[in-house]
Design a protein around this motif. Structure first.
Motif, PDB file in Angstrom:
ATOM      1  N   THR A  57       0.864  -1.179   0.000  1.00  0.00           N
ATOM      2  CA  THR A  57       0.000   0.000   0.000  1.00  0.00           C
ATOM      3  C   THR A  57       0.895   1.222   0.000  1.00  0.00           C
ATOM      4  O   THR A  57       1.401   1.643   1.044  1.00  0.00           O
ATOM      5  CB  THR A  57      -0.926   0.024   1.235  1.00  0.00           C
ATOM      6  OG1 THR A  57      -1.762  -1.137   1.218  1.00  0.00           O
ATOM      7  CG2 THR A  57      -1.809   1.275   1.220  1.00  0.00           C
TER       8      THR A  57
ATOM      9  N   ILE B 204      -1.845  -1.193  -3.890  1.00  0.00           N
ATOM     10  CA  ILE B 204      -2.607   0.060  -3.929  1.00  0.00           C
ATOM     11  C   ILE B 204      -1.626   1.210  -4.081  1.00  0.00           C
ATOM     12  O   ILE B 204      -0.655   1.309  -3.320  1.00  0.00           O
ATOM     13  CB  ILE B 204      -3.433   0.257  -2.641  1.00  0.00           C
ATOM     14  CG1 ILE B 204      -4.502  -0.830  -2.515  1.00  0.00           C
ATOM     15  CG2 ILE B 204      -4.083   1.635  -2.616  1.00  0.00           C
ATOM     16  CD1 ILE B 204      -5.247  -0.797  -1.184  1.00  0.00           C
TER      17      ILE B 204
ATOM     18  N   TYR C 183      -2.146   5.187  -4.136  1.00  0.00           N
ATOM     19  CA  TYR C 183      -3.247   6.130  -3.934  1.00  0.00           C
ATOM     20  C   TYR C 183      -2.810   7.231  -2.958  1.00  0.00           C
ATOM     21  O   TYR C 183      -1.860   7.078  -2.194  1.00  0.00           O
ATOM     22  CB  TYR C 183      -4.460   5.389  -3.362  1.00  0.00           C
ATOM     23  CG  TYR C 183      -5.788   6.044  -3.629  1.00  0.00           C
ATOM     24  CD1 TYR C 183      -6.525   5.700  -4.752  1.00  0.00           C
ATOM     25  CD2 TYR C 183      -6.306   6.997  -2.768  1.00  0.00           C
ATOM     26  CE1 TYR C 183      -7.767   6.287  -5.008  1.00  0.00           C
ATOM     27  CE2 TYR C 183      -7.535   7.597  -3.012  1.00  0.00           C
ATOM     28  CZ  TYR C 183      -8.263   7.231  -4.140  1.00  0.00           C
ATOM     29  OH  TYR C 183      -9.479   7.825  -4.390  1.00  0.00           O
TER      30      TYR C 183
ATOM     31  N   SER D 195      -4.035  -4.264  -9.392  1.00  0.00           N
ATOM     32  CA  SER D 195      -3.682  -3.162  -8.498  1.00  0.00           C
ATOM     33  C   SER D 195      -4.581  -1.963  -8.738  1.00  0.00           C
ATOM     34  O   SER D 195      -5.149  -1.794  -9.824  1.00  0.00           O
ATOM     35  CB  SER D 195      -2.216  -2.748  -8.706  1.00  0.00           C
ATOM     36  OG  SER D 195      -1.335  -3.783  -8.321  1.00  0.00           O
ATOM     37  N   LEU D 196      -4.707  -1.133  -7.705  1.00  0.00           N
ATOM     38  CA  LEU D 196      -5.448   0.128  -7.792  1.00  0.00           C
ATOM     39  C   LEU D 196      -4.451   1.268  -7.987  1.00  0.00           C
ATOM     40  O   LEU D 196      -3.483   1.390  -7.226  1.00  0.00           O
ATOM     41  CB  LEU D 196      -6.256   0.367  -6.510  1.00  0.00           C
ATOM     42  CG  LEU D 196      -6.823   1.786  -6.316  1.00  0.00           C
ATOM     43  CD1 LEU D 196      -7.851   2.134  -7.393  1.00  0.00           C
ATOM     44  CD2 LEU D 196      -7.426   1.935  -4.920  1.00  0.00           C
TER      45      LEU D 196
ATOM     46  N   TYR E 291     -13.414   3.787  -7.098  1.00  0.00           N
ATOM     47  CA  TYR E 291     -12.509   2.837  -6.449  1.00  0.00           C
ATOM     48  C   TYR E 291     -11.818   3.402  -5.200  1.00  0.00           C
ATOM     49  O   TYR E 291     -10.650   3.115  -4.939  1.00  0.00           O
ATOM     50  CB  TYR E 291     -11.438   2.358  -7.435  1.00  0.00           C
ATOM     51  CG  TYR E 291     -11.981   1.872  -8.749  1.00  0.00           C
ATOM     52  CD1 TYR E 291     -12.954   0.869  -8.805  1.00  0.00           C
ATOM     53  CD2 TYR E 291     -11.531   2.424  -9.948  1.00  0.00           C
ATOM     54  CE1 TYR E 291     -13.449   0.427 -10.033  1.00  0.00           C
ATOM     55  CE2 TYR E 291     -12.020   1.993 -11.170  1.00  0.00           C
ATOM     56  CZ  TYR E 291     -12.978   1.000 -11.207  1.00  0.00           C
ATOM     57  OH  TYR E 291     -13.477   0.579 -12.420  1.00  0.00           O
TER      58      TYR E 291
ATOM     59  N   PRO F 183     -10.332   3.629  -1.692  1.00  0.00           N
ATOM     60  CA  PRO F 183      -9.918   2.557  -0.781  1.00  0.00           C
ATOM     61  C   PRO F 183     -10.563   2.649   0.598  1.00  0.00           C
ATOM     62  O   PRO F 183     -10.533   1.679   1.355  1.00  0.00           O
ATOM     63  CB  PRO F 183      -8.395   2.746  -0.675  1.00  0.00           C
ATOM     64  CG  PRO F 183      -8.185   4.195  -0.989  1.00  0.00           C
ATOM     65  CD  PRO F 183      -9.241   4.585  -1.972  1.00  0.00           C
TER      66      PRO F 183
ATOM     67  N   LEU G  31     -12.250  -3.282  -3.975  1.00  0.00           N
ATOM     68  CA  LEU G  31     -10.907  -3.779  -3.684  1.00  0.00           C
ATOM     69  C   LEU G  31     -10.919  -5.099  -2.929  1.00  0.00           C
ATOM     70  O   LEU G  31      -9.913  -5.802  -2.882  1.00  0.00           O
ATOM     71  CB  LEU G  31     -10.126  -2.751  -2.856  1.00  0.00           C
ATOM     72  CG  LEU G  31      -9.527  -1.541  -3.586  1.00  0.00           C
ATOM     73  CD1 LEU G  31     -10.584  -0.672  -4.244  1.00  0.00           C
ATOM     74  CD2 LEU G  31      -8.700  -0.703  -2.621  1.00  0.00           C
TER      75      LEU G  31
ATOM     76  N   LEU H 129      -6.855  -6.062  -1.972  1.00  0.00           N
ATOM     77  CA  LEU H 129      -5.704  -5.294  -2.441  1.00  0.00           C
ATOM     78  C   LEU H 129      -5.009  -4.606  -1.271  1.00  0.00           C
ATOM     79  O   LEU H 129      -5.634  -4.198  -0.290  1.00  0.00           O
ATOM     80  CB  LEU H 129      -6.129  -4.249  -3.464  1.00  0.00           C
ATOM     81  CG  LEU H 129      -6.720  -4.757  -4.781  1.00  0.00           C
ATOM     82  CD1 LEU H 129      -6.821  -3.619  -5.782  1.00  0.00           C
ATOM     83  CD2 LEU H 129      -5.891  -5.906  -5.361  1.00  0.00           C
ATOM     84  N   GLY H 130      -3.707  -4.457  -1.409  1.00  0.00           N
ATOM     85  CA  GLY H 130      -2.937  -3.745  -0.406  1.00  0.00           C
ATOM     86  C   GLY H 130      -2.323  -4.650   0.642  1.00  0.00           C
ATOM     87  O   GLY H 130      -2.405  -5.886   0.569  1.00  0.00           O
TER      88      GLY H 130
END
Length: 505
Positions: free
Chosen positions: A347, A381, A383, A408-409, A446, A448, A467, A494-495
């Motif tokens: 993350t 992630i 972000y 992945s974001l 999206y 988080p 996610l 995710l993350g």
């Protein structure tokens, strides 16, 4: 005539002053005084290191001018507290004047040698400020927690100069850690028995290994850090329950999240390291790795509140798992001059509250073979509060600039259409570079929904439905537990964290 007129005015002024009773101070009886607090809590200090200055305000609530006969410390001259009353330093004061409805400040500091008080690792040191007025006595308690520590610092020589290190073309205020130090014993074996307080740069000598045990706390003074020399190694092996913590030496709560309190950790060329369950916070650059030999394993690593970069990587070789970052002035992850990188379930967040920062920056220098880039991000992630959380700068387009993001974001608003999203490197429809990725192109897509980004609690919550269970199970098997030790094998979010409940937000 004019002289007589001026003389008359002067006489009147003198007579009026003589009639005033403002300067006739009466002895305090003990009923006039009130205080801003009943106890002054000085925050935790290290043995023999002076505290910050704290204050107590004393009020005269009566309508008369008073004189406080005595203000003193309960332990007298033997007290380790120091006072300043009405601009005067000392431990006892007599006949302190205080006007009606007025107040005065008392400033308090302390320095305590724990070895003179106890053999323990820490203890509460207490005293009191006594206000004596006739037969009445009022008091305000003083309390501070004192910690014992291992102090590491450059030696001072007889000519007044200090030990220093030649680091490349630069001479820095620092010292080599000694495995046979006459005071500290083996300085290359750091344990959790006592905190470590470091002044200047502590250096791991060539061909030596610094071992750091789980639960060890390392504190750095301003302009200090930890550095390795050629073929040296740092093995920092914490646990989820007892992580290793690198931070500044200011223990007051007001310094808990202040960036730039110390310089950072520098893994220099041809040296290596392992960081497992480690927290790095409040540095200038949290962790700088430059041309390491073997892959550096970064597992369950948290880096917060850095003045510049959280992770600064230069022609490095990194395997990163469950990494979390936040609040960095330049970038949470700055890949500079290429290198080889593999990040899984990370993350890379950045909510720095000023402009010109982002989450991830990637470049390959001048694009030559020496600075070739290979980077792979999986189940991660990227972000933050910047419009574009990913900035890439390939020198020669696709030459020596190989990267891939999978499952992945990535937040990328492309504000002002500044970037060409139809061509390399920002063509998010190109599955060679972006495979099964979520691209947040506005502030609502999206999200988080981190638990509390302002407190560096970067767990996604159950509100982040896009996610949850979006990660590849293949990559989850490479990192079967999240940073908190929770299994992700049946559902890979995710993350670095599996999601938590948002009900207590």
């Amino acid at each position: 005539m004019k002289f007589l007129y001026n003389l008359l005015i002067l006489v009147c002024v003198i007579n009026l002053a003589a009639c005033r009773d403002d300067f006739n101070y009466e002895p305090a009886t003990g009923s006039e005084l009130t205080f801003s607090k009943d106890t002054v809590y000085l925050d935790t200090i290290f043995s023999n290191i002076g505290s910050s200055t704290y204050n107590l305000k004393v009020y005269n609530k009566s309508n008369k001018d008073i004189k406080i006969p005595s203000i003193s410390l309960g332990k007298g001259d033997n007290s380790h507290f120091r006072l300043m009353v009405d601009g005067m330093p000392g431990k006892s004061f007599n006949n302190i004047e205080l006007l009606a409805k007025d107040s005065l400040f008392i400033f308090v500091e302390t320095t305590v040698d724990i070895k003179q008080q106890t053999n323990g690792k820490e203890f509460l040191y207490t005293d009191e400020i006594l206000f004596q007025a006739g037969n009445n006595q009022q008091k305000v308690d003083l309390v501070t927690l004192v910690k014992d520590a291992v102090f590491l610092y450059p030696q001072k020589f007889q000519d007044g100069s200090y030990e220093s290190l030649n680091f490349g073309d630069t001479q820095i205020y620092g010292f080599f850690l000694d495995e046979n130090d006459v005071v500290n014993g083996n300085e290359l074996d750091w344990t959790n028995d006592k905190p470590y307080v470091i002044y200047g740069y502590a250096a791991v000598p060539p061909n030596k290994t610094l071992n750091i045990s789980a639960g060890t706390e390392i504190h750095f003074h301003r302009n200090s850090g930890l550095v390795t020399f050629s073929d040296a190694v740092i093995d920092a092996d914490g646990s989820i329950e007892n992580p290793i913590v690198f931070q500044g030496d200011r223990l007051e709560p007001s310094f808990e999240d202040i960036p730039g309190q110390w310089d950072g950790i520098w893994i220099s060329q041809d040296s290596d390291a392992t960081f497992n369950n480690v927290i790095i916070k409040n540095a200038v650059d949290g962790l700088f790795i430059n041309k390491n030999k073997l892959p550096v394993n970064l597992t369950n690593l948290q880096i917060y509140n850095c003045e510049k970069n959280g992770l600064l990587l230069q022609v490095a070789n990194i395997i990163g798992k469950n990494i979390v970052t936040n609040n960095c002035g330049v970038a949470a992850l700055n890949i500079n001059y290429g290198g080889t990188y593999d990040f899984t379930h990370c993350t890379f967040a950045n909510y720095w509250n000023r402009q010109n920062q982002t989450a991830v920056v990637i470049n390959n220098g001048d694009g030559t073979n020496e600075f070739a880039l290979q980077a792979h991000f999986k189940n991660s992630i990227i972000y933050g509060n910047a419009s574009e959380s990913l900035l890439m700068a390939p020198a020669n387009k696709e030459t020596n600039f190989t990267f891939k993001f999978e499952y992945s974001l990535i937040k990328f608003l492309n504000s002002g259409n500044r970037f060409d999203t139809t061509n390399f490197p920002y063509n998010f429809t190109n599955t060679v570079n972006f495979n099964n990725c979520l691209i947040a192109k506005n502030f609502s897509d999206y999200q988080p929904h981190f638990f509390n980004s302002s407190k560096n609690e970067l767990m996604i919550t159950d509100k982040a439905t896009s996610l949850i269970n979006f990660g590849s199970s293949v990559y989850a098997q490479q990192v079967p537990q999240d940073l908190a030790g929770k299994s992700r094998l049946t559902s890979a979010d995710l993350g670095a964290y599996q999601h938590v409940s948002s009900s207590v937000e």
